[in-house]
Write a protein that holds these residues in place. Structure first.
Motif, PDB file in Angstrom:
ATOM      1  N   ASN A 137      -8.565   2.764   1.813  1.00 22.65           N
ATOM      2  CA  ASN A 137      -7.551   1.752   1.551  1.00 22.65           C
ATOM      3  C   ASN A 137      -8.206   0.386   1.757  1.00 22.65           C
ATOM      4  OD1 ASN A 137      -5.084   0.590   0.995  1.00 22.65           O
ATOM      5  ND2 ASN A 137      -4.326   0.772   3.092  1.00 22.65           N
ATOM      6  N   ALA A 192     -11.378  -3.186  -7.498  1.00 27.20           N
ATOM      7  CA  ALA A 192     -10.421  -2.823  -6.460  1.00 27.20           C
ATOM      8  C   ALA A 192     -10.153  -4.029  -5.577  1.00 27.20           C
ATOM      9  CB  ALA A 192     -10.954  -1.665  -5.623  1.00 27.20           C
ATOM     10  N   ARG A 244       1.716   5.091  -7.027  1.00 29.02           N
ATOM     11  CA  ARG A 244       0.421   4.417  -7.122  1.00 29.02           C
ATOM     12  C   ARG A 244      -0.369   4.943  -8.312  1.00 29.02           C
ATOM     13  NH1 ARG A 244      -2.397  -0.006  -5.807  1.00 29.02           N
ATOM     14  NH2 ARG A 244      -1.037  -0.062  -3.993  1.00 29.02           N
ATOM     15  N   SER A 269       0.832  -1.194   0.000  1.00 25.95           N
ATOM     16  CA  SER A 269       0.000   0.000   0.000  1.00 25.95           C
ATOM     17  C   SER A 269       0.870   1.248   0.000  1.00 25.95           C
ATOM     18  CB  SER A 269      -0.920  -0.003   1.223  1.00 25.95           C
ATOM     19  OG  SER A 269      -1.851   1.054   1.157  1.00 25.95           O
ATOM     20  N   ARG A 287      -2.199  -9.129 -10.262  1.00 26.97           N
ATOM     21  CA  ARG A 287      -2.626  -8.274  -9.154  1.00 26.97           C
ATOM     22  C   ARG A 287      -2.721  -9.069  -7.858  1.00 26.97           C
ATOM     23  NH1 ARG A 287      -7.732  -4.798 -10.454  1.00 26.97           N
ATOM     24  NH2 ARG A 287      -7.015  -3.749  -8.541  1.00 26.97           N
ATOM     25  N   ASP A 339      -5.342  -1.496  -2.672  1.00 22.95           N
ATOM     26  CA  ASP A 339      -5.731  -0.394  -3.550  1.00 22.95           C
ATOM     27  C   ASP A 339      -6.263   0.778  -2.736  1.00 22.95           C
ATOM     28  OD1 ASP A 339      -4.998  -1.749  -5.817  1.00 22.95           O
ATOM     29  OD2 ASP A 339      -7.015  -2.445  -6.292  1.00 22.95           O
ATOM     30  N   GLU A 365      -1.820   2.851 -11.500  1.00 17.50           N
ATOM     31  CA  GLU A 365      -3.211   2.884 -11.941  1.00 17.50           C
ATOM     32  C   GLU A 365      -3.321   3.370 -13.380  1.00 17.50           C
ATOM     33  OE1 GLU A 365      -5.327   5.191  -9.068  1.00 17.50           O
ATOM     34  OE2 GLU A 365      -5.247   3.612  -7.526  1.00 17.50           O
TER      35      GLU A 365
END
Length: 246
Positions: free
Chosen positions: A73, A96, A147, A33, A181, A100, A151
């Motif tokens: 989150n 998601a 991040r 994260s 992922r 994410d 994306e």
């Protein structure tokens, strides 16, 4: 830690405050994260701003065009991100997964709806407070930029996916992308969980549900995958990668 007080009354939310067992330092999605760059004292500061929420399957975390007052989150579970088009059609923009962050865009209102595909656990941060924390910590800002770059890559991949590829190539690419992922979260099983339904996959890939079902059956007959309850088992990665690369 703040106590969540308004969401329980919303007909779309089934959320409640949930005290974390070991705090942000022991969060299992921390390594993947944006908060992975924070020190232990900084994590304590972050946790003081957070609310731990639980959402039941089928309920919305937020809706399209709602004020974007919070960022989220994802800790556990999966969300479907959808946009309602002017003609009433639904486009599934993405899904998601744990690690994410949602709501980081600059718009004042959410451009998509986020609906729980499974039981969901998430950390929620008031957007202004989170923005203030980011401005005070340049390393956190860099992590957010990284991040955003990730994306953007996913969005570019999606544009390619919806372009000139065949239906079989789209489905194979989607499965491999989901596998990658999951691998980021440490889930490397050959059995790929599919929390989204085939209609969700169809709306995401620009196909019909009948076509998605037919392509999955074709891949099963080719022994590239094995259809199992709740997902697929990836049997021939080379075959899927060959299709995905076309």
């Amino acid at each position: 830690m703040l106590v969540d007080t308004g969401l329980q009354e919303s007909p779309r939310h089934v959320c409640h405050h949930r005290q974390s067992e070991g705090g942000c330092a022991d969060c299992k999605v921390r390594p993947i994260s944006v908060c992975s760059v924070l020190t232990l004292p900084e994590l304590e500061e972050l946790e003081s701003l957070s609310q731990h929420l639980v959402l039941e399957k089928g309920h919305a975390l937020f809706g399209q065009d709602e004020p974007a007052g919070y960022v989220y989150n994802v800790i556990e579970g999966a969300l479907r991100l959808t946009r309602l088009l002017p003609d009433g059609r639904r486009q599934v923009m993405g899904f998601a997964l744990p690690g994410d962050f949602l709501g980081l865009a600059l718009q004042d209102r959410f451009s998509v709806s986020a609906e729980a595909l499974t039981s969901l656990k998430t950390c929620r941060f008031e957007r202004r407070a989170f923005t203030g924390l980011v401005q005070a910590k340049p390393h956190l800002l860099r992590s957010l930029h990284d991040r955003a770059g990730y994306e953007l890559t996913l969005a570019q991949d999606q544009m390619l996916l919806l372009g000139r590829r065949t239906a079989e190539e789209k489905v194979a690419s989607f499965l491999l992308s989901l596998r990658e992922r999951y691998a980021r979260t440490g889930r490397t099983s050959v059995t790929l969980e599919l929390p989204m339904g085939r209609q969700d996959m169809a709306d995401h890939l620009g196909l019909t549900i009948e076509t998605v079902s037919r392509m999955l059956t074709r891949l099963d007959r080719q022994h590239a995958v094995l259809l199992v309850p709740g997902g697929v088992r990836l049997l021939d990665l080379a075959k899927l990668e060959s299709l995905s690369a076309n």
